[in-house]
Write an enzyme that holds these catalytic residues in place. Sequence first.
Site, short mmCIF file in Angstrom:
data_model
loop_
_atom_site.label_atom_id
_atom_site.label_comp_id
_atom_site.label_asym_id
_atom_site.label_seq_id
_atom_site.Cartn_x
_atom_site.Cartn_y
_atom_site.Cartn_z
N GLU A 262 -87.23 66.71 22.68
CA GLU A 262 -85.79 66.54 22.77
C GLU A 262 -84.99 67.67 22.15
OE1 GLU A 262 -87.24 64.24 19.06
OE2 GLU A 262 -87.95 64.60 21.09
N HIS A 286 -85.47 59.01 28.05
CA HIS A 286 -85.90 58.97 26.65
C HIS A 286 -85.41 60.20 25.89
CE1 HIS A 286 -88.70 57.84 23.37
NE2 HIS A 286 -88.79 59.15 23.20
N GLU A 287 -85.64 61.39 26.46
CA GLU A 287 -85.23 62.62 25.76
C GLU A 287 -83.71 62.70 25.67
OE1 GLU A 287 -87.66 63.82 24.31
OE2 GLU A 287 -89.21 62.93 25.57
N HIS A 290 -82.45 60.64 22.82
CA HIS A 290 -82.63 61.31 21.54
C HIS A 290 -81.38 62.10 21.13
CE1 HIS A 290 -86.52 60.75 19.75
NE2 HIS A 290 -87.18 61.01 20.86
N GLU A 309 -87.98 57.40 16.93
CA GLU A 309 -88.64 56.99 18.17
C GLU A 309 -88.43 55.52 18.51
OE1 GLU A 309 -89.42 59.03 20.19
OE2 GLU A 309 -89.90 60.87 19.10
N ASP A 366 -99.34 64.90 12.27
CA ASP A 366 -99.95 64.92 13.60
C ASP A 366 -101.08 63.92 13.70
OD1 ASP A 366 -98.26 66.89 14.62
OD2 ASP A 366 -99.55 68.53 13.94
N TYR A 374 -92.92 54.20 18.11
CA TYR A 374 -92.18 54.07 19.37
C TYR A 374 -92.01 52.60 19.74
CZ TYR A 374 -93.08 59.07 20.33
OH TYR A 374 -93.14 60.44 20.28
#
Length: 592
Positions: A262, A286-287, A290, A309, A366, A374
């Site tokens: 995003e 979704h993006e 954001h 998220e 990560d 999410y």
Amino acid sequence: MARIDPHSYFDDSQSRTRSWRLKLHVDFSRKVLHGTATLCFESAAGGFLDLDTKALTIIGVVTEAGAAVPFELGPEEPILGRRLRLRVPAGAKEVAISYETSPEAAGLQWLSPEQTEGKKHPFLFSQCQAIHARSVLPCQDCAVARVTYEAEVTVPAALTAVMSAGPAGEAAAESGRRIFKFRMPQPIPSYLFALAVGELEGRDLSPRSRVWAEPATIAAAAQEFGETEGMIQCAEALFGPYDWERFDMLVLPPSFPYGGMENPRMTFLTPTLLAGDRSLVSVVAHELAHSWTGNLVTNATAEHFWLNEGFTVWAERRILKALHGPEAAALAWGIGQKDLEEALERFKDKPELTLLRTHLEGVDPDDAFSGVPYEKGARFVVALERAAGEERFDLFVKSYMKRFRFQSITTEQFCAFVEESLPGLLAKVDAPAWLNGPGLPQAAPRFVSRNLEAISALALGWNEGRRPDAGLIARWTATEILIYLQRLPREMSLSDCAELDGALRLSKRGNHEILAQWLYIAAGSGYEPAFDRARLLLLKVGRMKYVRPLYQALGQTAPGRKLAREVFAAAAPTYHALTRRAAQSVMEKYPS
């Protein structure tokens, strides 16, 4: 020392950077960026300044007056990288750091011409989330330390540069090169810094939205994302004014490790969204969401990632509901439910990573990444919404955006604001169970849809011989096919695999969500007629969402493991570092 982020050397008792001025040269021959990053302070600085770096070569540091600034690099720390400590002279307003990145920078991927669609020119793109901006430039790589920036990027004349910033002109440079200038006037966290360089073409979708892609891809991209302006207008009606002026998108080569990123003013997207029928544009929703939930109001550290998220998945599905009705939203929640179940299963031995409010000291963000923040996060937002009532909650969301606009906050700050605005709401939904408890609370919201239930029941009856007839299959949308495949057994007989592929023509699908679900079943079942298609996907596509579970499915059988090892040996050098690491972690668990 006051470090507020377990993943950064940022010290909030020191001077804070207000803006960056960057002069970067893109060297494809050496696969490095080199130049200067000038860090401008909020007020006159002095004393120690700790910055984050990873695999950077620091050449020198000077003040605006040209005085040398003493510096030292600390020892390498596996997650954080190396602390760059400057001794800033009293009264300094800025420091200019001359530096060079490493060819192995975690936040950059350098592609050969052969890895692009055009096959003529190299390509570069960045991916700074979660903590990889420090491999691109020395900075306070913590979301709390938001900055504006200006940049000049020098590239080969045949190529175009785009950034998560507005264009501010071009100029010719010596030796057949061009300079692209950019300006980002809104303050962003460092992980939203983004750069891409390649043979690019842009097409306008509306007065405030353009899509960029390689020339071979641009027509398909413009067609696929042609309804973007309608999404923006819908989102504005739900969440308030769009504060970033433009919503441009860049379709990257297929090695991009995510569905989308995003980056404000220039969302990065995977080409696997180009299904040809707009069936995967929910990723764009979704993006876009954001732009409010994440970019405008940001999580302070990776330990509060759900604030980004979870809210964004909820917002994405509110957009889908407004545009396409409650049934479309219910089906999206159904797809997400399976993603959540798989994420919870993946971390069954690490339940601490299924909390929303995580504690990640010593944990690489990560490695903690999954669908939990999410989908569990989104269900927590829905629980709040249902307890408050939709109309009342919508007003709350708009006031939330206004209160924390262009700020990065913690879960605790969010909860304090909820209690201030809607007293008693957190207790009503048992917020501690959501935030601090593992797994999914028993009272989690359910999403009812007759269609979803019918498709699920049909899939669950596969082993009893229940099958969709040809007429039903012909009427199914791509979303309905995906839901059906998600709920089928992960292992089937070879004859059942052949029957399924034949009935739904799965191996020839252009929709990567459908194709991937089919390949998980085929790989896990040892269905070798699908192995060539699995090989092709793993060799061409670097999106972690597909790569990790497909290697996992191939690991279920000896022929699959043999294929996986062969493909990984060939594909690993072309994968993004994040994808390569994810695939390797799966294969390390294969039986010998």
